[in-house]
Design a protein around this motif. Structure first.
Motif, PDB file in Angstrom:
ATOM      1  N   LEU A 131      41.480  43.889  37.923  1.00 48.88           N
ATOM      2  CA  LEU A 131      41.232  44.166  39.340  1.00 48.88           C
ATOM      3  C   LEU A 131      42.213  45.151  39.948  1.00 48.88           C
ATOM      4  N   SER A 132      43.218  45.516  39.187  1.00 46.19           N
ATOM      5  CA  SER A 132      44.359  46.202  39.794  1.00 46.19           C
ATOM      6  C   SER A 132      44.002  47.493  40.526  1.00 46.19           C
ATOM      7  N   LEU A 189      36.580  31.491  39.736  1.00 49.04           N
ATOM      8  CA  LEU A 189      37.349  32.662  40.137  1.00 49.04           C
ATOM      9  C   LEU A 189      36.459  33.906  40.149  1.00 49.04           C
ATOM     10  N   LEU A 190      35.666  34.042  39.097  1.00 48.24           N
ATOM     11  CA  LEU A 190      34.771  35.201  39.037  1.00 48.24           C
ATOM     12  C   LEU A 190      33.778  35.182  40.187  1.00 48.24           C
ATOM     13  N   ARG A 191      33.287  34.000  40.470  1.00 48.66           N
ATOM     14  CA  ARG A 191      32.314  33.900  41.562  1.00 48.66           C
ATOM     15  C   ARG A 191      32.965  34.262  42.886  1.00 48.66           C
ATOM     16  N   GLU A 192      34.166  33.773  43.071  1.00 51.32           N
ATOM     17  CA  GLU A 192      34.923  34.059  44.279  1.00 51.32           C
ATOM     18  C   GLU A 192      35.130  35.567  44.438  1.00 51.32           C
ATOM     19  N   LEU A 214      48.597  38.918  40.629  1.00 54.26           N
ATOM     20  CA  LEU A 214      48.813  37.687  39.878  1.00 54.26           C
ATOM     21  C   LEU A 214      48.696  36.494  40.815  1.00 54.26           C
ATOM     22  N   ASP A 215      49.197  36.680  42.001  1.00 53.22           N
ATOM     23  CA  ASP A 215      49.107  35.640  42.998  1.00 53.22           C
ATOM     24  C   ASP A 215      47.654  35.403  43.398  1.00 53.22           C
ATOM     25  N   ALA A 216      46.927  36.505  43.593  1.00 53.08           N
ATOM     26  CA  ALA A 216      45.529  36.376  44.048  1.00 53.08           C
ATOM     27  C   ALA A 216      44.657  35.655  43.036  1.00 53.08           C
ATOM     28  N   VAL A 217      45.001  35.734  41.760  1.00 56.74           N
ATOM     29  CA  VAL A 217      44.170  35.031  40.779  1.00 56.74           C
ATOM     30  C   VAL A 217      44.673  33.626  40.505  1.00 56.74           C
TER      31      VAL A 217
END
Lengths: 279, 339, 324
Positions: B171-172, B198-201, B138-141
Motif C-alpha cells: 500500500l505504500s 483487513l483486505l475488505r476494510e 505498519l500501524d494502519a495494518v
C-alpha cells in the motif's frame, strides 16, 4: 463401544530444551505438548483440531514414540507404551500406523511404489514373495489405484494419488489405529473429498480407529465422532463433535469456530452487519 | 461500479516451453476489474490463476514464456509495455502480495527498510519521510508498536504479522489495484479471518480494487464482489458473488461448492466429491477441459464451450458449459437456497 | 540485538583458545611423544654427536615426565627462544621475517581473487546458458585444474625469463622500492588467485542462480525496484554470504602458510617456503613452530568467519524470540 479404550493417553508431555547449542543461553523449555489426556475407542474417529504451534504434530509423534515423551503415559490396548524398549515396541507398531501431511515428502522418491507399500509387510514378517506381491496389489486396489502401478515411482503420480499410496502403506499391516496428521491439507480442494471419503470407507470396512489431526475444523467435524481442540500444547475442550461445535465452552474453541469463513454471501453479510467476527 | 474498467484482460494466453513440451497455462482469458471492486479468482493447482496474476505484473516474462493477448490498465497495455514502463507501474499503481510472507521478504534487511526501499524507488523522498510513512503504514495494518517493529527482521514476526507487513508494503504508494495471490493459504484460520477482514476494510475505506487469488472458494464469500472460477487455464464461470454462489452454472463450480464443509449445517453422510484429478496441461483433453471428470458431459463437449452469458436475466453471469440453463438447474446436485 | 552479536562473538573467541590448546597438545604429541625412538636424536639432525644429543635432551627435558616436557616445549615455542639445530637460526625470527612476505602474498591474492570471482560469477549468472557463460565455465575449470606450481613456473618462465616483463622471482621489501615490491608480486598473486577465482566464481554463480528463484527476489521486482537494485541489494547480498565464509577460511589458510608451492616457485622466502624447507629437513622445532603459527591463523579466521556470518545473516544471531 467396549470398556477399555483402544488408545489412552494421560498427562502426555513433550518439552524441548532450547539453548543447548552455541547461541541460546538456555531459558524456558518449549512445552510443545503440555499434559494431554485423550482416548480413542475401537473403530471411532477422534478429531484433533489445532492451529500451527498447537503441538498436534508433536503429539502424534510422541504417541508413536517417534519422539520420546518427556512425561505421561500412552496405553494401547491396555499396554503401557512409554516403558517398553524399542525392541519390544516394534511388534506393536503394526497395530498403530501413521499417515503424513506431505505426500511428496513422506514417500521415498527412490523406491518403487510396490516396495514402499510392501515395506511394512516385509518388516513385520507378514508376507513375502508372491503373497507379498498379491497383498500389495490388493492394497493399491483398495485405495483406488491400479495394481499395475506398483512398478512406478512416486513422482509419476499426482498429489492425491501419492496420498493414496501413503494410505495403502498405512493399511498394509491391518492396523487397529491410524494417526492421520493433516492427511488432506496439502491436496487440492477437489481431491480432498475423495481422500476423506476413502478414509471413511476404509473405516466402515475394516473397523480402524482414527486419530484425525488437522487445522481445518470443517473437515475434522465432518469425519469425527468426537473432537478435541488443542491450543498451545493443551487440550482445551473435548467431547462429542456436535456438542463441541454447536455449544463450545472454551473461548479458544469459540474463537476458532467463529473464524471459519462462512461460504454463504448472505450469511456473511448478515454476520458482519450484526457486528460479527474479524471486523 | 459503472464506467470504464480499471483492468481489462482480453485473450490472455501464456505458454511455457518445458523439456517435455509446451504447457498452455492460461488459455485465452478475458477478465475485467472495475474500480473499487474485489474480484476473486478461484482455482486449484494447474488452473492458471497464479500465472495470470504474475503475468499481469509482467513477472512471468522469460526466455521460455510466450505471452499473447492484452492487459489494459489505465490506457496502457501491460503486455506490450517496455520493461521500464512496467517497472514504474509495479509497486506504485499495481501492487502484489504473495502467498508465503516468510519467503517473500528478504531475510537480511529490516522490515522498515524494505518498505522505504520501495517508496524511494518510485518517489523523490527523503529517508526520514519514507521511514515515517513506513511506520504509518505498519500501524494502519494493525502492527502494534510500529515504530520499533519497523527495525525488526522478517523472521522476528509471526506469519500473520508478516503478511500484514507485506500488505503495508504493497500500500505504500497508494496503488489503485492490489493483486493478492493466495494471501492466507499459509496462515492459521484465525489469522486468515483477520487478513481477509483487513483486505475488505482496505477495499471499502480506500476504494482499493483487489484481485484475490485463492483455491478456497469458501473464503471469497466474505470479501468478494465478483468471482471468476478457473479450471485448467480457462475461466469456466464468472459472475457476481451471489450469482456464482446461489446460481452456479458450471459442473466444476458445483463440485467446488459441494465439497465445502459447512459447520453451520448438519454433517452429510458423505462429502460430495469430484472424481479424477485436474488434467496435465502438457496434453489437456480436447474440447472442454473438465469433460473427463464431468458427470453431465455429452457429445457437444468435444468442442470447447464458449464463455458466454446464457441466462437472459443475468447478462454478467458467464459460463463455459454447453448444457442449457434448464438442464443445469435440474442436474445441479447441491442446494443453493442460502436463505 | 547488538548484545546478542557481542555475546556470540565472545563465546566464539573463548572457544578459539580451547582449540589452540588442543592443537598444541596434538603438536607436542605428534612430534615428541608418538613416534618411537629418541626425540633428542630426531631433533639433532643428520649427523648428531653424542654431546649434541645429550644437550638437547637436557634442554628439552626429555627425561622428565610427559607433562613437564609439554610445558617445556610450549615455553620454548612461545618464548621466541627456539633455535633450529639444522640452521642454527632462531626459529621465531625466521618466521617473523617470513610473515610479512606471506601476508603480502595472501592479501594481494585474496583481493584479486575476490574481485575477479565476483565479477566473473555475476557475469556468468546474468548470462546463464549463453556462449559467454559456457566459455567462462570452461575457463574456471581450467583454472581449478591447473596445478599451482605448473602455472607458476610457466608464467615465471615465459612472462619473466623469456619476455622479461616480470621478474622471475625473489621478494623486494616494500620500503626498499614500492614499485619493485609490487612488480615482483604480480605473478605470484595471479598464480595463487587463479585457482580460487575458478572455484569462487562457480560457487557464486550457482548461489546467484539459486537466489534469483527465491520468492523475495520476485517480490522485490513486484515492488517496482530497478533491476540493478534487485541484483545488487537483494540477490548479490544473499548470494555472497556463503562466499564470505569460504573466503575467510581460505584466506586464513593462506596466511597461515598454506601457499607453500607458490612461495617456493617464486622464492618469496615467506612462512610457506620456510615450512617446506623445515619439513624437508625434518627440522622438528621449526616444524612445530610453523604448525602452531598456521593453526593460530586458521583458528582465528574460523572464528572470525562465524562471527561475520552472524553479522551478515540476522537470522543466525537473533535466534528465537518471536514477538507480536
Amino acid at each position: 463401544m467396549s470398556g477399555e479404550p483402544l488408545l489412552e493417553v494421560r498427562g502426555l508431555a513433550k518439552h524441548f530444551d532450547p539453548g543447548a547449542g552455541l547461541f541460546g543461553r538456555g531459558g524456558e523449555p518449549v512445552r510443545a505438548v503440555d499434559g494431554v489426556d485423550l482416548r480413542v475407542a475401537t473403530g471411532e474417529t477422534l478429531g484433533l483440531v489445532g492451529e500451527s504451534g498447537s503441538g498436534k504434530s508433536t503429539l502424534c509423534r510422541a504417541i508413536l514414540r517417534l519422539v520420546e515423551p518427556t512425561a505421561g503415559s500412552v496405553r494401547f490396548e491396555g499396554q503401557e507404551l512409554t516403558e517398553l524398549s524399542q525392541r519390544r515396541l516394534r511388534p506393536l507398531r503394526r497395530h498403530v500406523q501413521m499417515i503424513f501431511q506431505n505426500p511428496s515428502a513422506s514417500l521415498n522418491p527412490r523406491k518403487r511404489v510396490g516396495d514402499i507399500v510392501g515395506a511394512p509387510l516385509k518388516l513385520h514378517g507378514l508376507a513375502s514373495g508372491a503373497e507379498l506381491h498379491r497383498r500389495v496389489g490388493e492394497l493399491l486396489g483398495r485405495v483406488g489405484l491400479s495394481p499395475e502401478h506398483l512398478g512406478r515411482y512416486p513422482h509419476e503420480f499426482s498429489g492425491g494419488q501419492r496420498q493414496r499410496i501413503g494410505i495403502a502403506r498405512a493399511l498394509a499391516t491391518e492396523p487397529k489405529l491410524i494417526l492421520a496428521d493433516e492427511p488432506v491439507s496439502a491436496l487440492d480442494v477437489s481431491i480432498r473429498a475423495q481422500i476423506v471419503n476413502l478414509l471413511q470407507d476404509i473405516q466402515d470396512e475394516m473397523g480402524i480407529a482414527y486419530l484425525f489431526v488437522a487445522h481445518d475444523i470443517g473437515i475434522v467435524r465432518h469425519v469425527s465422532d468426537r473432537i478435541a481442540v488443542m491450543h498451545r500444547g493443551r487440550i482445551v475442550e473435548q467431547g462429542q463433535t456436535d456438542q463441541v461445535c454447536e455449544q463450545p465452552r472454551d473461548p479458544y474453541t469459540q474463537e476458532l469456530l467463529a473464524a471459519v469463513p462462512v461460504p454463504d454471501p448472505r450469511e456473511a453479510r448478515a454476520r458482519r452487519s450484526t457486528g460479527g467476527v474479524g471486523g | 461500479m459503472s464506467g470504464a474498467p480499471l483492468l481489462e484482460v482480453r485473450e490472455l494466453a501464456v505458454s511455457f516451453n518445458t523439456e517435455e513440451g509446451s504447457v498452455r497455462a492460461v488459455d485465452r482469458l478475458d477478465l475485467d476489474v472495475a474500480p473499487g471492486e474485489v474480484l476473486a479468482v478461484v482455482g486449484e493447482s494447474g488452473s492458471g490463476k497464479s500465472v495470470t496474476a504474475l503475468t499481469l505484473m509482467g513477472l512471468s516474462r522469460g526466455p521460455n514464456t510466450r505471452i499473447s493477448g492484452s492487459v489494459r490498465f489505465d490506457g496502457i497495455d501491460l503486455i506490450a509495455a517496455r520493461d521500464e514502463e512496467l517497472r514504474r507501474i509495479r509497486g506504485e499503481r499495481i501492487a502484489m502480495v504473495f502467498q508465503d510472507p516468510m519467503t517473500s521478504l528478504d531475510p537480511v534487511y529490516r522490515v522498515g527498510d524494505q518498505i522505504v526501499e520501495q517508496i524511494r524507488a518510485h518517489r523523490e523522498t527523503s529517508r526520514e519521510e519514507a521511514r515515517s510513512r513506513a511506520i504509518e503504514l505498519l500501524d494502519a495494518v494493525g502492527i502494534p508498536d510500529a515504530a520499533s517493529r519497523a527495525d525488526a527482521y522478517p523472521h522476528q514476526f509471526s506469519g500473520g504479522m508478516r503478511q500484514r507487513v507485506m500488505i503495508a508494503m504493497a500500500l505504500s504508494l497508494d496503488p489503485s489495484l492490489l493483486i493478492a495471490d493466495e494471501p492466507t493459504t499459509a496462515l492459521d484460520v484465525t489469522v486468515q479471518a483477520q487478513i481477509v477482514a483487513l483486505l475488505r476494510e482496505l477495499n471499502r475505506a480506500r476504494g482499493l480494487s483487489v484481485v484475490l487469488i485463492t483455491h478456497d472458494i469458501g473464503l471469497v464469500a466474505e470479501v468478494a464482489d465478483r468471482v471468476a472460477v478457473m479450471y485448467a487455464g480457462r475461466v469456466v464461470e464468472q459472475g457476481t458473488l451471489d450469482e456464482v454462489f446461489y446460481d452456479p452454472q458450471h459442473p466444476y463450480t458445483w463440485g467446488l461448492l459441494g465439497s465445502l464443509t459447512r459447520i453451520d449445517r448438519p454433517r452429510p453422510e458423505r462429502l460430495p466429491q469430484i472424481p479424477g484429478a485436474p488434467p496435465s496441461l502438457l496434453s489437456p483433453p480436447q474440447g472442454c477441459h473438465f469433460r473427463p471428470r464431468c458427470a453431465h458431459e455429452f457429445e457437444r463437449c468435444a468442442q470447447v464451450p464458449d464463455l458466454e452469458a446464457r441466462l437472459a436475466e443475468a447478462p454478467g453471469h458467464l459460463d463455459r458449459c454447453w448444457l442449457d440453463p434448464v438442464e443445469k438447474r435440474e442436474r445441479r446436485p447441491i442446494e443453493v437456497d442460502g436463505s | 540485538m547488538r548484545g546478542a552479536l557481542a555475546r556470540f562473538a565472545a563465546r566464539r573467541l573463548a572457544s578459539m583458545v580451547l582449540v589452540l590448546l588442543a592443537v598444541s597438545l596434538l603438536v607436542f604429541a605428534i612430534f615428541n611423544v608418538l613416534p618411537g625412538g629418541d626425540p633428542a636424536v630426531r631433533m639433532a639432525g643428520k649427523i648428531p654427536t653424542e654431546t649434541q644429543v645429550e644437550a638437547i635432551r637436557e634442554e628439552w627435558g626429555f627425561d622428565e615426565p610427559v607433562y613437564v616436557q609439554y610445558v617445556t616445549t610450549m615455553e620454548k615455542l612461545f618464548s621466541g627462544d627456539l633455535v633450529s639445530y639444522f640452521t642454527q637460526l632462531n626459529v621465531t625470527e625466521e618466521i617473523l621475517k617470513g610473515a610479512p612476505r606471506t601476508f603480502a602474498l595472501a592479501i594481494g591474492a585474496a583481493i584479486i581473487w575476490m574481485v575477479f570471482a565476483i565479477a566473473l560469477g555475476l557475469y556468468s549468472a546474468m548470462r546463464v546458458g549463453t556462449l559467454s557463460d559456457r566459455l567462462l565455465t570452461v575457463l574456471a575449470l581450467i583454472g581449478i585444474s591447473m596445478p599451482v606450481f605448473w602455472l607458476g613456473i610457466l608464467l615465471s618462465h615465459y612472462l619473466g625469463y623469456e619476455a622479461g616483463i616480470f621478474p622471475t622471482g625473489e621478494y623486494v621489501e616494500f620500503l626498499d622500492s614500492p614499485t619493485q615490491w609490487f612488480w615482483h608480486l604480480v605473478l605470484p598473486w595471479f598464480t595463487l588467485a587463479v585457482l580460487f577465482i575458478g572455484i569462487y566464481s562457480r560457487v557464486l554463480r550457482s548461489n546467484i542462480l539459486e537466489t534469483m528463484d527465491e520468492d523475495y527476489v520476485r517480490a522485490a521486482r513486484a515492488k517496482g525496484l530497478p533491476e540493478r537494485q534487485v541484483l545488487l541489494k537483494h540477490v548479490l547480498r544473499n548470494s555472497l554470504i556463503p562466499i564470505v565464509t569460504l573466503w575467510g577460511l581460505d584466506f586464513g589458510a593462506v596466511i597461515g602458510g598454506a601457499a607453500i608451492l607458490t612461495e617456493l616457485v617464486f622464492s618469496l622466502q615467506g612462512v610457506g617456503q620456510y615450512t617446506a624447507e623445515a619439513i624437508e629437513q625434518l627440522d622438528v622445532p621449526a616444524v612445530m613452530a610453523v604448525t602452531m603459527y598456521g593453526a593460530f591463523f586458521i583458528v582465528i579466521f574460523n572464528a572470525l568467519v562465524d562471527i561475520a556470518y552472524a553479522a551478515l545473516d540476522p537470522r543466525i544471531r537473533l535466534e528465537g524470540r518471536r514477538q507480536a
